[in-house]
Structures are given as structure tokens and as C-alpha cells.
Write a protein that holds these residues in place. Sequence first.
Motif, PDB file in Angstrom:
ATOM      1  N   ILE A 186      23.551  14.817  11.174  1.00 19.50           N
ATOM      2  CA  ILE A 186      24.249  14.232  10.027  1.00 19.50           C
ATOM      3  C   ILE A 186      25.687  14.745   9.961  1.00 19.50           C
ATOM      4  CG2 ILE A 186      22.130  14.007   8.671  1.00 19.50           C
ATOM      5  CD1 ILE A 186      23.147  16.463   7.022  1.00 19.50           C
ATOM      6  N   SER A 187      26.534  13.972   9.310  1.00 22.63           N
ATOM      7  CA  SER A 187      27.899  14.412   9.036  1.00 22.63           C
ATOM      8  C   SER A 187      27.867  15.386   7.867  1.00 22.63           C
ATOM      9  CB  SER A 187      28.785  13.212   8.691  1.00 22.63           C
ATOM     10  OG  SER A 187      30.024  13.659   8.168  1.00 22.63           O
ATOM     11  N   ALA A 188      28.539  16.519   8.055  1.00 28.73           N
ATOM     12  CA  ALA A 188      28.579  17.531   6.989  1.00 28.73           C
ATOM     13  C   ALA A 188      29.925  17.524   6.264  1.00 28.73           C
ATOM     14  CB  ALA A 188      28.312  18.913   7.568  1.00 28.73           C
ATOM     15  N   ASP A 189      30.733  16.489   6.511  1.00 27.22           N
ATOM     16  CA  ASP A 189      32.073  16.454   5.919  1.00 27.22           C
ATOM     17  C   ASP A 189      32.040  16.401   4.394  1.00 27.22           C
ATOM     18  OD1 ASP A 189      33.026  16.538   8.462  1.00 27.22           O
ATOM     19  OD2 ASP A 189      33.563  14.412   8.578  1.00 27.22           O
ATOM     20  N   THR A 190      30.988  15.823   3.838  1.00 26.60           N
ATOM     21  CA  THR A 190      30.896  15.720   2.375  1.00 26.60           C
ATOM     22  C   THR A 190      29.820  16.635   1.792  1.00 26.60           C
ATOM     23  OG1 THR A 190      29.364  13.838   2.556  1.00 26.60           O
ATOM     24  CG2 THR A 190      31.719  13.333   2.394  1.00 26.60           C
ATOM     25  N   ASN A 193      34.856   9.715  13.339  1.00 27.10           N
ATOM     26  CA  ASN A 193      35.779  10.498  12.518  1.00 27.10           C
ATOM     27  C   ASN A 193      35.146  11.770  11.951  1.00 27.10           C
ATOM     28  OD1 ASN A 193      37.896   8.551  12.755  1.00 27.10           O
ATOM     29  ND2 ASN A 193      36.826   7.273  11.245  1.00 27.10           N
ATOM     30  N   THR A 194      33.861  11.976  12.240  1.00 29.68           N
ATOM     31  CA  THR A 194      33.159  13.152  11.711  1.00 29.68           C
ATOM     32  C   THR A 194      33.749  14.431  12.282  1.00 29.68           C
ATOM     33  OG1 THR A 194      31.096  11.909  11.439  1.00 29.68           O
ATOM     34  CG2 THR A 194      30.932  14.314  11.512  1.00 29.68           C
ATOM     35  N   LYS A 195      34.028  15.390  11.394  1.00 26.95           N
ATOM     36  CA  LYS A 195      34.624  16.655  11.808  1.00 26.95           C
ATOM     37  C   LYS A 195      33.589  17.765  11.962  1.00 26.95           C
ATOM     38  CE  LYS A 195      39.048  15.620   9.575  1.00 26.95           C
ATOM     39  NZ  LYS A 195      39.981  16.016   8.493  1.00 26.95           N
ATOM     40  N   ARG A 196      32.542  17.704  11.153  1.00 32.38           N
ATOM     41  CA  ARG A 196      31.534  18.764  11.180  1.00 32.38           C
ATOM     42  C   ARG A 196      30.155  18.142  11.201  1.00 32.38           C
ATOM     43  NH1 ARG A 196      30.049  22.462   6.170  1.00 32.38           N
ATOM     44  NH2 ARG A 196      28.464  23.798   7.095  1.00 32.38           N
ATOM     45  N   ILE A 197      29.273  18.658  12.067  1.00 32.09           N
ATOM     46  CA  ILE A 197      27.949  18.046  12.273  1.00 32.09           C
ATOM     47  C   ILE A 197      26.863  19.075  12.034  1.00 32.09           C
ATOM     48  CG2 ILE A 197      26.433  16.893  13.954  1.00 32.09           C
ATOM     49  CD1 ILE A 197      29.026  16.004  15.399  1.00 32.09           C
ATOM     50  N   LEU A 198      25.791  18.635  11.385  1.00 29.50           N
ATOM     51  CA  LEU A 198      24.608  19.471  11.182  1.00 29.50           C
ATOM     52  C   LEU A 198      23.431  18.842  11.898  1.00 29.50           C
ATOM     53  CD1 LEU A 198      24.785  20.350   7.368  1.00 29.50           C
ATOM     54  CD2 LEU A 198      25.434  21.799   9.291  1.00 29.50           C
TER      55      LEU A 198
END
Length: 453
Positions: free
Chosen positions: A369-373, A443-448
Motif C-alpha cells: 500500500i501507499s503510505a503517503d497519507t 507517484n508513491t513515495k513511501r510503501i508499506l
Amino acid sequence: MKKIEEKVFRFIDRHNLIEKKDNLLISLSGGPDSVFLIHFLSKFKKRFDIRIGAFHLNHMLRGAESDADEKFCARLADKLGLDFYCTKRDILSEAKKNKISVEEAGRMVRYSELEEIALENHFNKIATAHNCDDNSETVLLNFIKGSGLSGISGIPARRGNIIRPVLCLDKSEILSYLKISKINFRLDSSNLSSDFERNFLRNKIIPLLEENLNPNFSQTVFRNSENFRNLLSGIEETLERFVSGFVRKHQTEIEISKDAFLKLPEGFYGIFIKTILEKYLNIQASFVDVNKVLSLLDKTAGLKVEISGGYNVHNERNSLTIKRPLNSKDEIVKIKVGSEVVIPAGKLKIENVSASKIALTNKKNIEYISADTIEGDFELRCWKKGDKFIPLGMNHSKKVSDFLTDQKIKPSEKKSRQVLLNNQKIVWVIGERIDERFKVNKNTKRILKLTLN
């Protein structure tokens, strides 16, 4: 000085702790042990052919003293020309919130932050400055609390990507080296208090043992703990060859065949049960837990006992079944990034990963998942009436109840299904599908990575 340095070199080589081109993130408190470690690795950086960075956690436990520690570490890293990373966390609040000791909260937060910063900044190993005295305290504490063979095996030189290059040194050797080299360090005033368990052993018990019984107590314990660790490794390898014959792991439980188990030498019973509980269920099993399980072997079928972690052990006709009762509808479990929890469906782990580590599969137990938010901790609970999310691939919300029905989940299983939330939004219907709003894109910067084992 040279003698101490050579001792560390031999220890590093013997355990293959450092390799050429390693990127090491050093846990730097400002105390003598970590200051020795960072000076040693900096001094021999070219010899090892490594890159070094330093991380400091401000625990906010000692007010201005904690802030002074942080400034000291920042100046030291700058003086040595190292990248410096720092995080400030209210450890006392963390301890109260999670109902754990301040020591445990500090350890948990420190390792979580170290793992996250290491991943984000491409450090492949984390170096901590545990020494021989720390190992003695750990062994004594575990022995007193009855943690078994694994406990008295002490602190390993390496666990995963965490290395401990100065584990072979006594505190006195480190202090002597720093004094001769005229290297300054910070002293934690809380270490002088005997209120904490470790400090009580360090300040009261171990000095008496050294004075009256063995002046080389720490080195003796260190050698013995290494022997115990080798013995434990051999036992675990032996047990591993037997496991597939009488242990079956289902999604929510573990089943041990009594007939096959009883064919083992009786001396293996306790260590086998303890190893299974720790390996498959992540339970730090006590002597009492192990005895509770073993007590069922000659009891009537139908009985059950409760052990650590909220697990029940059921005595069936031909097997012992270990499982947790279903969570209450109202129970909410907090989960931090970098940690894992045991739930009825298995072991849930949340960890940072880089984009290069993504391995897409059709397995429903692994999601990215994207962790940007993402904000703060995750929450885990059973789904409730009215819960909605946007299933991946859809552009509209759907009730979790309807989604589970569409997935043909049996009515008897449906009510116990759980959801993972962040900031009151459903991120993942566990084992089924993530929410569209948290999908990874270019565009995702951080991933979990979310894993259910």
C-alpha cells in the motif's frame, strides 16, 4: 588500546558481522559504549570499506539532559563527517499507552525508528553497542524470570540485519579505551538509579558476584551463553527435522499430534513446546506456559488451558490444538509500522519496503500500500455494521458486509473477519482486498508491505 581493537576485529571476523561495501547505521545514545563503537568504526572505515551513519533517539525522559544528549550526538557525527538522523519521541507516553515498561517502550521505538531510517537511507545493517556486561545482565534477568535455554543464551552477535560488534568487550575495557584516547561521552543519570530491573542487577547484584565469587563474571557468562546458544541451535535444527511429522499449521491454529510427539525422547518435550510456541505463534513462553501444555498430555480429552498471548490449548482425542478465541467485536488493537501482532487469522506484519522490493503475486495474504497519507498507528478490529470501503479496482464505496458476501465468505466465518484501519479509513479487509485509495502508483513515495502468515 591496540589489544582492545584487535579483540574487536577478531570478534567481527569470527561472526562475519561486517563485509566490504556494507552501509552501517549506528545506534548512538551518546553513552560510552556507542561512542566507542562510532569512533572505532570511523577510525577503521577504510579498512572495512564501509559507509557509516548515526541515529539518535531523544527519549524525552530527562528534560534538558535528553536535549543535551541529542546535541552531543549531532556534534560528534558532524565532527566525524557522518550523516546524522534524529527522532524525538515521548517514551513515557508510549509506555503508558501500550501498558508496557519504559525500558520496553524505549527499545521498541528505537528499533522501529532504526529499521525505518535504515530502509529509507539504504543502510543494509544496523549496529548497536551492546557489550559483555549487557549480556550478563540479560542472562541473569532471563534466568531469574525462568525464560529457559533461549533466555540464558544471551544477546546474539547478529540477529537479522542487526549486528553487535563490541559484544565481546567488558564495560571496563571500553571506559579504559575512551580515557586513554581522551574521548568524551555522556552519562545517563537514570543509570545510577536502581529502580529499573537492569540497573538493580548492574549496580547491586553483579558487583557483589564479581567481588565475592568471580572477578571475570561477565566474560565467564559470555562464554557460557555462546555455548548455550550453540546447543540451542543444534536442538532447534534437530527438532526442525521432526516438526513436519507432527505439527500442522492451519490459518488460525496449530495442531500437534500427540502420538508422534510422545515418540520423542522425553527430555525434548519442554524445549520442543517452547520452540513451537515461539516460532509459530510468537509467544515468549514461560516455564509455566510449557508445563500447562505438557500437563494436558495425560489428561482427559476436552480439557483446555490458557497460556500467554491469550491462546487456549485444547486437549483433543489425538492432538493438542492451540488457538486464540475470536476477538470481541469491540476490541481494537493498535499496530505500529515495523511491528507484528498475532490475530485469529495468523500473524499480521506491517513493514516499510522500497519500490525495488515489491514482488506482486496473486496471494491474498500479501499486499502493498501507499503510505503517503498514512498517519500514526494502524488499528485492527472486527468489521462493524455500516463499515464501508472502496475495494481495489472500483470507483465507488461498498459495504464490507456486502463485499464479504460477494466473496462467498461463509456466514459462520463472516462475522469474525477483521479490517485494518488508519485515521478511521479502512485500508485492508484482512486477507481479501485493500482500499483503492491506498494503492501504490508511480507517484508513491513511501510503501508499506502488509503480510498475513
